[in-house]
Scaffold this active site. Sequence first.
Site, PDB file in Angstrom:
ATOM      1  N   ASN A  42      -1.505  -6.332   3.548  1.00 44.03           N
ATOM      2  CA  ASN A  42      -0.769  -7.338   2.793  1.00 44.03           C
ATOM      3  C   ASN A  42      -1.498  -8.681   2.863  1.00 44.03           C
ATOM      4  OD1 ASN A  42       0.179  -7.188   5.577  1.00 44.03           O
ATOM      5  ND2 ASN A  42       1.803  -8.634   5.042  1.00 44.03           N
ATOM      6  N   ILE A  43      -1.424  -9.403   1.750  1.00 39.74           N
ATOM      7  CA  ILE A  43      -2.092 -10.696   1.626  1.00 39.74           C
ATOM      8  C   ILE A  43      -1.060 -11.679   1.066  1.00 39.74           C
ATOM      9  CG2 ILE A  43      -4.007 -11.949   0.583  1.00 39.74           C
ATOM     10  CD1 ILE A  43      -5.325  -9.127   0.142  1.00 39.74           C
ATOM     11  N   GLU A  44      -0.639 -12.613   1.912  1.00 40.67           N
ATOM     12  CA  GLU A  44       0.380 -13.584   1.500  1.00 40.67           C
ATOM     13  C   GLU A  44      -0.264 -14.891   1.054  1.00 40.67           C
ATOM     14  OE1 GLU A  44       3.829 -12.320   4.725  1.00 40.67           O
ATOM     15  OE2 GLU A  44       2.889 -14.287   4.878  1.00 40.67           O
ATOM     16  N   CYS A  52       1.227  -6.761  -1.635  1.00 37.65           N
ATOM     17  CA  CYS A  52       1.554  -5.783  -0.594  1.00 37.65           C
ATOM     18  C   CYS A  52       0.366  -4.861  -0.341  1.00 37.65           C
ATOM     19  CB  CYS A  52       2.764  -4.952  -1.002  1.00 37.65           C
ATOM     20  SG  CYS A  52       4.263  -5.927  -1.215  1.00 37.65           S
ATOM     21  N   GLU A  54       0.220  -1.675  -0.132  1.00 37.39           N
ATOM     22  CA  GLU A  54       0.189  -0.503  -0.999  1.00 37.39           C
ATOM     23  C   GLU A  54      -0.515  -0.811  -2.317  1.00 37.39           C
ATOM     24  OE1 GLU A  54       4.231  -0.469   1.177  1.00 37.39           O
ATOM     25  OE2 GLU A  54       2.752  -1.923   0.493  1.00 37.39           O
ATOM     26  N   CYS A  89       8.186  -1.810  -0.781  1.00 37.64           N
ATOM     27  CA  CYS A  89       9.225  -2.609  -1.428  1.00 37.64           C
ATOM     28  C   CYS A  89       9.488  -2.042  -2.824  1.00 37.64           C
ATOM     29  CB  CYS A  89       8.788  -4.072  -1.498  1.00 37.64           C
ATOM     30  SG  CYS A  89       7.446  -4.401  -2.671  1.00 37.64           S
ATOM     31  N   CYS A  92       6.548  -2.352  -5.249  1.00 38.95           N
ATOM     32  CA  CYS A  92       5.490  -1.354  -5.000  1.00 38.95           C
ATOM     33  C   CYS A  92       5.923   0.036  -5.458  1.00 38.95           C
ATOM     34  CB  CYS A  92       5.115  -1.322  -3.526  1.00 38.95           C
ATOM     35  SG  CYS A  92       4.090  -2.724  -3.037  1.00 38.95           S
TER      36      CYS A  92
END
Length: 129
Positions: A42-44, A52, A54, A89, A92
């Site tokens: 994940n990359i915020e 996400c 996935e 989520c 995704c």
Amino acid sequence: MEFSDDIVLAKNMRRKAHAPYSKYTVGAVLMTKNGKKYTGCNIENQGIQSICAERVAFGKAISEGEYEFERILIMGGPQDKEEEKCLPCGYCRQFMSEFVSKDFKIYTIYNDKLEEYTLEELLPYGFEM
């Protein structure tokens, strides 16, 4: 079905996650039907455009011309802590439905427990074209 290599890959991906806001790190390993694996974390960011793990894995695979997928393993939890039950989520789930069948396998591992789901179980009423 052997998952030990996938578990190592997912743990490594969790370490690479960029999650300064939620402090929740996720690693994913996507396997194609021909046995090739694509990883993601994940990359915020400060906005709402975080990605996400996935979708990162799927994006890498699709950008390499892969379109036939067998399974995905997801591992996540609070940063620097043990894994907990972590499932895709809703965004995704809907995203994956564009590229896989309803019986596509989704695995999560936590507390030495491996759980298996199908996309249909997790997205019973997804958008269909």
